[in-house]
Write a protein that holds these residues in place. Structure first.
Motif, mmCIF file in Angstrom:
data_model
loop_
_atom_site.group_PDB
_atom_site.id
_atom_site.type_symbol
_atom_site.label_atom_id
_atom_site.label_comp_id
_atom_site.label_asym_id
_atom_site.label_seq_id
_atom_site.Cartn_x
_atom_site.Cartn_y
_atom_site.Cartn_z
ATOM 1 N N PHE A 49 0.809 -1.216 0.000
ATOM 2 C CA PHE A 49 0.000 0.000 0.000
ATOM 3 C C PHE A 49 0.847 1.273 0.000
ATOM 4 C CE2 PHE A 49 -3.598 -2.677 0.622
ATOM 5 C CZ PHE A 49 -4.682 -1.932 0.182
ATOM 6 N N SER A 50 2.115 1.171 0.389
ATOM 7 C CA SER A 50 2.950 2.373 0.364
ATOM 8 C C SER A 50 3.176 2.859 -1.071
ATOM 9 C CB SER A 50 4.285 2.141 1.070
ATOM 10 O OG SER A 50 5.088 1.238 0.344
ATOM 11 N N SER A 51 2.902 2.004 -2.052
ATOM 12 C CA SER A 51 3.030 2.408 -3.455
ATOM 13 C C SER A 51 1.925 3.388 -3.859
ATOM 14 C CB SER A 51 2.991 1.181 -4.374
ATOM 15 O OG SER A 51 1.700 0.580 -4.354
ATOM 16 N N LEU A 52 0.943 3.584 -2.979
ATOM 17 C CA LEU A 52 -0.186 4.477 -3.271
ATOM 18 C C LEU A 52 -0.016 5.878 -2.683
ATOM 19 C CD1 LEU A 52 -3.119 1.971 -2.679
ATOM 20 C CD2 LEU A 52 -1.992 2.563 -4.830
ATOM 21 N N LYS A 53 1.140 6.169 -2.096
ATOM 22 C CA LYS A 53 1.356 7.495 -1.499
ATOM 23 C C LYS A 53 1.068 8.580 -2.527
ATOM 24 C CE LYS A 53 4.562 6.150 2.096
ATOM 25 N NZ LYS A 53 5.923 6.171 2.608
ATOM 26 N N GLY A 54 0.288 9.576 -2.107
ATOM 27 C CA GLY A 54 -0.063 10.685 -2.984
ATOM 28 C C GLY A 54 -1.315 10.459 -3.811
ATOM 29 N N LYS A 55 -1.942 9.287 -3.674
ATOM 30 C CA LYS A 55 -3.163 8.993 -4.433
ATOM 31 C C LYS A 55 -4.368 8.908 -3.500
ATOM 32 C CE LYS A 55 -1.227 6.357 -8.218
ATOM 33 N NZ LYS A 55 -1.443 5.207 -9.101
ATOM 34 N N LYS A 56 -5.523 9.265 -4.033
ATOM 35 C CA LYS A 56 -6.781 8.990 -3.349
ATOM 36 C C LYS A 56 -7.151 7.551 -3.681
ATOM 37 C CE LYS A 56 -8.589 13.668 -3.257
ATOM 38 N NZ LYS A 56 -9.671 14.565 -3.666
ATOM 39 N N VAL A 57 -7.711 6.852 -2.700
ATOM 40 C CA VAL A 57 -8.000 5.429 -2.856
ATOM 41 C C VAL A 57 -9.420 5.138 -2.400
ATOM 42 C CG1 VAL A 57 -7.277 3.087 -2.202
ATOM 43 C CG2 VAL A 57 -5.564 4.903 -2.367
ATOM 44 N N LEU A 58 -10.130 4.343 -3.185
ATOM 45 C CA LEU A 58 -11.426 3.808 -2.786
ATOM 46 C C LEU A 58 -11.203 2.319 -2.549
ATOM 47 C CD1 LEU A 58 -14.882 4.454 -4.402
ATOM 48 C CD2 LEU A 58 -14.156 2.153 -3.797
ATOM 49 N N ILE A 59 -11.426 1.870 -1.320
ATOM 50 C CA ILE A 59 -11.312 0.451 -0.976
ATOM 51 C C ILE A 59 -12.725 -0.094 -0.876
ATOM 52 C CG2 ILE A 59 -10.578 -1.211 0.775
ATOM 53 C CD1 ILE A 59 -8.271 0.685 1.457
ATOM 54 N N VAL A 60 -12.950 -1.254 -1.509
ATOM 55 C CA VAL A 60 -14.294 -1.827 -1.559
ATOM 56 C C VAL A 60 -14.221 -3.341 -1.371
ATOM 57 C CG1 VAL A 60 -14.205 -1.944 -4.096
ATOM 58 C CG2 VAL A 60 -16.422 -1.955 -2.948
ATOM 59 N N ASN A 61 -15.135 -3.878 -0.557
ATOM 60 C CA ASN A 61 -15.247 -5.329 -0.435
ATOM 61 C C ASN A 61 -16.253 -5.812 -1.482
ATOM 62 O OD1 ASN A 61 -17.213 -4.001 1.425
ATOM 63 N ND2 ASN A 61 -17.895 -6.098 1.815
ATOM 64 N N THR A 62 -15.876 -6.823 -2.229
ATOM 65 C CA THR A 62 -16.665 -7.246 -3.378
ATOM 66 C C THR A 62 -17.170 -8.677 -3.230
ATOM 67 O OG1 THR A 62 -14.714 -8.048 -4.574
ATOM 68 C CG2 THR A 62 -15.314 -5.725 -4.887
ATOM 69 N N ALA A 63 -18.136 -9.031 -4.084
ATOM 70 C CA ALA A 63 -18.674 -10.391 -4.143
ATOM 71 C C ALA A 63 -19.277 -10.622 -5.521
ATOM 72 C CB ALA A 63 -19.723 -10.604 -3.056
ATOM 73 N N SER A 64 -19.147 -11.832 -6.029
ATOM 74 C CA SER A 64 -19.589 -12.164 -7.384
ATOM 75 C C SER A 64 -21.067 -12.516 -7.494
ATOM 76 C CB SER A 64 -18.765 -13.345 -7.913
ATOM 77 O OG SER A 64 -17.402 -13.025 -7.925
ATOM 78 N N LYS A 65 -21.700 -12.847 -6.386
ATOM 79 C CA LYS A 65 -23.088 -13.309 -6.433
ATOM 80 C C LYS A 65 -23.987 -12.467 -5.532
ATOM 81 C CE LYS A 65 -21.661 -18.061 -7.360
ATOM 82 N NZ LYS A 65 -21.972 -18.095 -8.747
ATOM 83 N N CYS A 66 -23.846 -11.162 -5.643
ATOM 84 C CA CYS A 66 -24.554 -10.225 -4.775
ATOM 85 C C CYS A 66 -25.458 -9.340 -5.627
ATOM 86 C CB CYS A 66 -23.520 -9.373 -4.036
ATOM 87 S SG CYS A 66 -24.174 -8.032 -3.030
ATOM 88 N N GLY A 67 -26.502 -8.815 -5.033
ATOM 89 C CA GLY A 67 -27.365 -7.872 -5.730
ATOM 90 C C GLY A 67 -26.631 -6.605 -6.149
ATOM 91 N N TYR A 68 -25.494 -6.317 -5.523
ATOM 92 C CA TYR A 68 -24.703 -5.131 -5.855
ATOM 93 C C TYR A 68 -23.525 -5.443 -6.789
ATOM 94 C CZ TYR A 68 -27.241 -2.834 -2.073
ATOM 95 O OH TYR A 68 -28.229 -2.313 -1.273
ATOM 96 N N THR A 69 -23.417 -6.678 -7.244
ATOM 97 C CA THR A 69 -22.277 -7.070 -8.076
ATOM 98 C C THR A 69 -22.134 -6.199 -9.315
ATOM 99 O OG1 THR A 69 -22.390 -9.337 -7.257
ATOM 100 C CG2 THR A 69 -21.184 -9.004 -9.309
ATOM 101 N N SER A 70 -23.250 -5.703 -9.833
ATOM 102 C CA SER A 70 -23.180 -4.842 -11.032
ATOM 103 C C SER A 70 -22.404 -3.549 -10.765
ATOM 104 C CB SER A 70 -24.582 -4.520 -11.543
ATOM 105 O OG SER A 70 -25.300 -3.777 -10.573
ATOM 106 N N GLN A 71 -22.126 -3.230 -9.489
ATOM 107 C CA GLN A 71 -21.310 -2.049 -9.188
ATOM 108 C C GLN A 71 -19.881 -2.186 -9.710
ATOM 109 O OE1 GLN A 71 -21.456 -0.455 -5.210
ATOM 110 N NE2 GLN A 71 -23.685 -0.389 -5.177
#
Length: 189
Positions: A49-71
Protein backbone atom coordinates in the motif's frame (compact mmCIF):
# COMPACT_ATOMS: atom_id res chain seq x y z
CA UNK A 1 21.26 12.28 54.83
CA UNK A 2 18.21 10.00 54.81
CA UNK A 3 15.93 13.06 54.77
CA UNK A 4 17.71 14.51 51.75
CA UNK A 5 17.48 11.21 49.82
CA UNK A 6 13.83 10.85 50.81
CA UNK A 7 13.06 14.43 49.73
CA UNK A 8 14.90 13.91 46.43
CA UNK A 9 12.96 10.70 45.75
CA UNK A 10 9.69 12.45 46.59
CA UNK A 11 10.54 15.32 44.22
CA UNK A 12 11.44 12.92 41.42
CA UNK A 13 8.18 11.01 41.95
CA UNK A 14 6.16 14.24 41.97
CA UNK A 15 7.77 15.54 38.76
CA UNK A 16 7.32 12.14 37.09
CA UNK A 17 3.62 12.06 38.03
CA UNK A 18 3.10 15.62 36.76
CA UNK A 19 4.88 14.80 33.48
CA UNK A 20 2.72 11.71 32.97
CA UNK A 21 -0.43 13.73 33.62
CA UNK A 22 0.68 16.39 31.12
CA UNK A 23 1.43 13.70 28.50
CA UNK A 24 -2.08 12.26 28.91
CA UNK A 25 -3.60 15.70 28.34
CA UNK A 26 -1.63 16.42 25.18
CA UNK A 27 -1.42 12.91 23.76
CA UNK A 28 -3.08 12.67 20.38
CA UNK A 29 -4.55 9.53 18.89
CA UNK A 30 -1.62 7.73 17.30
CA UNK A 31 -3.14 6.88 13.94
CA UNK A 32 -1.51 4.86 11.28
CA UNK A 33 -2.02 5.04 7.56
CA UNK A 34 -2.85 2.32 5.07
CA UNK A 35 0.77 2.54 3.92
CA UNK A 36 1.78 0.07 6.62
CA UNK A 37 -0.07 -2.79 4.90
CA UNK A 38 1.12 -5.37 2.43
CA UNK A 39 -1.48 -7.78 1.09
CA UNK A 40 -1.69 -10.48 -1.53
CA UNK A 41 -3.21 -9.84 -4.94
CA UNK A 42 -5.47 -12.32 -6.72
CA UNK A 43 -2.47 -13.59 -8.67
CA UNK A 44 -0.48 -14.25 -5.47
CA UNK A 45 1.89 -11.29 -5.88
CA UNK A 46 2.45 -8.93 -2.94
CA UNK A 47 0.80 -5.52 -3.08
CA UNK A 48 2.40 -2.80 -0.94
CA UNK A 49 0.00 0.00 0.00
CA UNK A 50 2.95 2.37 0.36
CA UNK A 51 3.03 2.41 -3.46
CA UNK A 52 -0.19 4.48 -3.27
CA UNK A 53 1.36 7.50 -1.50
CA UNK A 54 -0.06 10.68 -2.98
CA UNK A 55 -3.16 8.99 -4.43
CA UNK A 56 -6.78 8.99 -3.35
CA UNK A 57 -8.00 5.43 -2.86
CA UNK A 58 -11.43 3.81 -2.79
CA UNK A 59 -11.31 0.45 -0.98
CA UNK A 60 -14.29 -1.83 -1.56
CA UNK A 61 -15.25 -5.33 -0.43
CA UNK A 62 -16.67 -7.25 -3.38
CA UNK A 63 -18.67 -10.39 -4.14
CA UNK A 64 -19.59 -12.16 -7.38
CA UNK A 65 -23.09 -13.31 -6.43
CA UNK A 66 -24.55 -10.22 -4.77
CA UNK A 67 -27.37 -7.87 -5.73
CA UNK A 68 -24.70 -5.13 -5.86
CA UNK A 69 -22.28 -7.07 -8.08
CA UNK A 70 -23.18 -4.84 -11.03
CA UNK A 71 -21.31 -2.05 -9.19
CA UNK A 72 -18.16 -3.58 -10.69
CA UNK A 73 -19.19 -1.78 -13.88
CA UNK A 74 -19.33 1.65 -12.21
CA UNK A 75 -16.14 0.96 -10.24
CA UNK A 76 -14.30 0.14 -13.46
CA UNK A 77 -15.70 3.23 -15.19
CA UNK A 78 -14.54 5.67 -12.49
CA UNK A 79 -11.21 3.85 -12.24
CA UNK A 80 -10.60 4.30 -15.97
CA UNK A 81 -11.73 7.92 -15.85
CA UNK A 82 -9.58 8.99 -12.87
CA UNK A 83 -6.68 6.51 -12.63
CA UNK A 84 -4.32 8.93 -14.36
CA UNK A 85 -5.44 11.77 -12.07
CA UNK A 86 -4.15 10.47 -8.74
CA UNK A 87 -6.93 7.98 -7.95
CA UNK A 88 -7.20 4.21 -7.67
CA UNK A 89 -9.58 1.50 -6.49
CA UNK A 90 -8.59 -1.55 -4.47
CA UNK A 91 -11.04 -4.45 -4.40
CA UNK A 92 -11.13 -7.05 -1.64
CA UNK A 93 -13.34 -10.06 -2.41
CA UNK A 94 -14.96 -11.38 0.75
CA UNK A 95 -17.35 -14.23 1.52
CA UNK A 96 -18.78 -12.79 4.75
CA UNK A 97 -22.35 -12.25 3.59
CA UNK A 98 -24.57 -15.23 2.71
CA UNK A 99 -21.77 -17.04 0.87
CA UNK A 100 -21.92 -14.55 -2.01
CA UNK A 101 -18.22 -14.92 -2.86
CA UNK A 102 -17.65 -18.69 -2.84
CA UNK A 103 -14.98 -18.84 -5.57
CA UNK A 104 -11.23 -19.19 -5.42
CA UNK A 105 -8.96 -16.26 -6.25
CA UNK A 106 -8.62 -17.63 -9.81
CA UNK A 107 -12.44 -17.94 -10.12
CA UNK A 108 -12.86 -14.35 -8.91
CA UNK A 109 -10.22 -13.03 -11.30
CA UNK A 110 -11.85 -14.79 -14.26
CA UNK A 111 -15.34 -13.63 -13.27
CA UNK A 112 -14.26 -9.99 -12.89
CA UNK A 113 -12.42 -9.87 -16.21
CA UNK A 114 -15.00 -11.77 -18.28
CA UNK A 115 -18.13 -10.12 -16.91
CA UNK A 116 -16.98 -6.57 -16.08
CA UNK A 117 -13.57 -6.07 -17.68
CA UNK A 118 -12.10 -5.19 -14.30
CA UNK A 119 -8.61 -3.71 -14.53
CA UNK A 120 -8.37 -2.02 -11.12
CA UNK A 121 -6.27 -3.91 -8.55
CA UNK A 122 -8.06 -6.85 -6.95
CA UNK A 123 -6.60 -8.49 -3.86
CA UNK A 124 -6.92 -12.04 -2.57
CA UNK A 125 -10.14 -13.01 -0.84
CA UNK A 126 -10.17 -11.96 2.82
CA UNK A 127 -12.57 -11.63 5.74
CA UNK A 128 -13.96 -8.13 6.38
CA UNK A 129 -15.69 -8.87 9.69
CA UNK A 130 -15.67 -11.30 12.58
CA UNK A 131 -12.88 -12.96 14.52
CA UNK A 132 -10.81 -13.53 11.37
CA UNK A 133 -11.13 -9.95 10.06
CA UNK A 134 -8.15 -8.92 7.94
CA UNK A 135 -5.78 -6.40 9.56
CA UNK A 136 -6.50 -3.81 6.85
CA UNK A 137 -10.22 -4.01 7.64
CA UNK A 138 -9.46 -3.74 11.35
CA UNK A 139 -7.74 -0.46 10.45
CA UNK A 140 -10.66 0.70 8.28
CA UNK A 141 -13.34 -0.12 10.87
CA UNK A 142 -11.72 0.81 14.20
CA UNK A 143 -11.32 4.44 15.26
CA UNK A 144 -8.51 3.51 17.64
CA UNK A 145 -6.53 2.43 14.55
CA UNK A 146 -7.70 4.89 11.87
CA UNK A 147 -8.21 7.97 14.08
CA UNK A 148 -11.46 8.97 12.35
CA UNK A 149 -14.40 6.69 13.07
CA UNK A 150 -15.67 3.27 13.97
CA UNK A 151 -17.71 1.48 11.34
CA UNK A 152 -19.00 -1.97 10.63
CA UNK A 153 -18.96 -3.61 7.23
CA UNK A 154 -22.67 -4.17 6.77
CA UNK A 155 -22.68 -5.81 3.31
CA UNK A 156 -20.76 -6.29 0.10
CA UNK A 157 -19.60 -3.23 -1.86
CA UNK A 158 -19.12 -0.95 1.15
CA UNK A 159 -16.71 1.82 0.21
CA UNK A 160 -13.89 3.39 2.24
CA UNK A 161 -12.32 6.61 0.96
CA UNK A 162 -8.65 7.16 1.76
CA UNK A 163 -6.87 10.48 1.18
CA UNK A 164 -3.48 11.12 -0.41
CA UNK A 165 -1.75 10.67 2.96
CA UNK A 166 -3.24 7.22 3.56
CA UNK A 167 -5.85 8.31 6.09
CA UNK A 168 -9.51 7.35 6.22
CA UNK A 169 -11.84 10.12 5.08
CA UNK A 170 -15.31 8.61 4.77
CA UNK A 171 -17.35 5.41 4.56
CA UNK A 172 -20.22 4.79 2.16
CA UNK A 173 -22.52 1.81 2.41
CA UNK A 174 -23.46 -0.52 -0.42
CA UNK A 175 -26.44 1.49 -1.67
CA UNK A 176 -24.18 4.43 -2.52
CA UNK A 177 -23.05 3.75 -6.05
CA UNK A 178 -19.37 4.19 -6.92
CA UNK A 179 -20.23 7.01 -9.34
CA UNK A 180 -22.46 8.87 -6.84
CA UNK A 181 -21.85 12.64 -6.83
CA UNK A 182 -20.41 12.62 -3.29
CA UNK A 183 -17.73 10.10 -4.32
CA UNK A 184 -16.94 11.64 -7.71
CA UNK A 185 -16.75 15.15 -6.22
CA UNK A 186 -14.31 13.87 -3.59
CA UNK A 187 -12.15 12.26 -6.30
CA UNK A 188 -12.09 15.51 -8.27
CA UNK A 189 -11.15 17.76 -5.29
Amino acid sequence: MKKIVLMACSAIFLFSTLAQAQNKKTKKVDTQSIYQFKVEKLDGETFDFSSLKGKKVLIVNTASKCGYTSQYEQLEAIYKQYKDKGFTIIGFPANNFNGQEPGTNKDIETFCKLNYGVTFPMMSKISVKGADMSPIYQFLTQKEKNGVKDSEVKWNFQKYLIDEKGHLVEVYFSKTKPDAPEIVNWIKQ
